[in-house]
Design an enzyme around this catalytic site. Structure first.
Site, PDB file in Angstrom:
ATOM      1  N   VAL A 170       0.964  -1.368  -0.009  1.00 14.50           N
ATOM      2  CA  VAL A 170      -0.099   0.085   0.004  1.00 14.50           C
ATOM      3  C   VAL A 170       0.855   1.218  -0.189  1.00 14.50           C
ATOM      4  CG1 VAL A 170      -1.807   1.171   1.086  1.00 14.50           C
ATOM      5  CG2 VAL A 170      -1.869  -1.082   1.346  1.00 14.50           C
ATOM      6  N   TYR A 171       1.932   1.268   0.762  1.00 11.11           N
ATOM      7  CA  TYR A 171       2.827   2.393   0.876  1.00 11.11           C
ATOM      8  C   TYR A 171       3.539   2.585  -0.395  1.00 11.11           C
ATOM      9  CZ  TYR A 171       6.587   5.385   2.577  1.00 11.11           C
ATOM     10  OH  TYR A 171       7.482   6.391   2.518  1.00 11.11           O
ATOM     11  N   GLY A 172       3.821   1.557  -0.872  1.00  7.87           N
ATOM     12  CA  GLY A 172       4.742   1.637  -2.339  1.00  7.87           C
ATOM     13  C   GLY A 172       3.597   2.482  -3.344  1.00  7.87           C
TER      14      GLY A 172
END
Length: 282
Positions: free
Chosen positions: A182-184
């Protein structure tokens, strides 16, 4: 006559010809510029950016939802550089508050020359272990804040016909990052947003660029590394770094300062990797 018309058509008359006789150090002077840095109340990159910009002469708005931290950072900047620095409280993940704090900052500065969208925290856990709250928070802090603040500041930059937005992305947005699905994705969105927005507003006098940090050894990460029980896979990450070391926030802040200056006047839509050289995987 035809040659003169062609030169105007390609914008040669609008190029900054005056820089040819200046030293690069002179081009780095930000005196008289008003800069806003979000997420600058913590111990990491935002504070380092505020210091770097102030050290080059800019007046800096230190923005953070932690007002106490922002006030402490602003005091540090004033004491160290003798520059003007003002703390402003904000929640950059809230549309209305993002517009409110940008308007307040513009009033304080007399106009915003530079916005650095630095906020970018997020969960780094296996996706299957993340609930809705973790996912929503990561997207809000890793991407939505950049979109909201950029939209708000354009209402002030476009009428002036000038301004610069610098977005902080992350290496996770360009390469494989375990537990960073998700962060990426959020940071990949920042990189793509940076390129597309630059195309939209460049002809209106506003430049948009980005910086993609690698592993920075700020206070929070030092605590993680000191915990022998941590599951943070630093050995795998270190094997991918050309320079075989982590960075300090000031090294990334140097790149932001360069982009903010007239030395980078012909850069648009780029996101510069400031990660020590990370080998892409996956």
């Amino acid at each position: 006559m035809a040659d003169v018309d062609v030169l105007k058509e390609v914008g040669f008359d609008r190029a900054p010809h005056g820089i040819a006789d200046l030293r690069v150090t002179e081009l780095m002077d930000l005196s008289g510029k008003g800069a806003v840095v979000t997420g600058a109340g913590g111990p990491g990159l935002g504070r380092a950016i505020a210091h770097r910009l102030a050290g080059l002469g800019a007046t800096v708005i230190v923005a953070d939802r932690n007002l106490e931290g922002a006030e402490a950072a602003a005091a540090e900047v004033r004491e160290k550089w003798g520059a003007e620095a003002v703390a402003v409280n904000c929640d950059v993940t809230d549309w209305d508050d993002a517009h409110r704090f940008i308007a307040e900052s513009a009033e304080i500065l007399g106009g915003i020359d530079l916005l650095v969208n630095n906020v970018g925290a997020g969960e780094m856990r296996p996706f299957i272990d993340q609930d809705r709250s973790a996912i929503d928070s990561t997207i809000a802090l890793g991407f939505i804040d950049t979109v909201y603040c950029s939209r708000a500041v354009l209402d002030h930059m476009i009428p002036r016909g000038s301004g610069h937005i610098i977005n902080i992305a992350a290496g996770a947005g360009r390469s494989l990052s375990p537990r960073g699905a998700v962060y990426g994705a959020a940071k990949a969105g920042v990189i793509h947003f940076t390129r597309n927005l630059a195309y939209e507003v460049g002809k209106l006098g506003v430049r948009v660029n980005g910086v993609s940090p690698g592993i920075m050894l700020h206070a929070g990460l030092r605590e993680v590394l000191a915990d022998n029980s941590t599951e943070w896979d630093y050995k795998w990450r270190m094997e991918r770094i050309d320079l075989d070391r982590v960075s300090i926030p000031e090294e990334v802040a140097n790149v932001v300062a360069f982009l903010a200056s007239d030395a980078a006047s012909y850069l648009s839509g780029v996101t510069i990797n400031a990660d020590g050289g990370v080998a892409a995987m996956g």
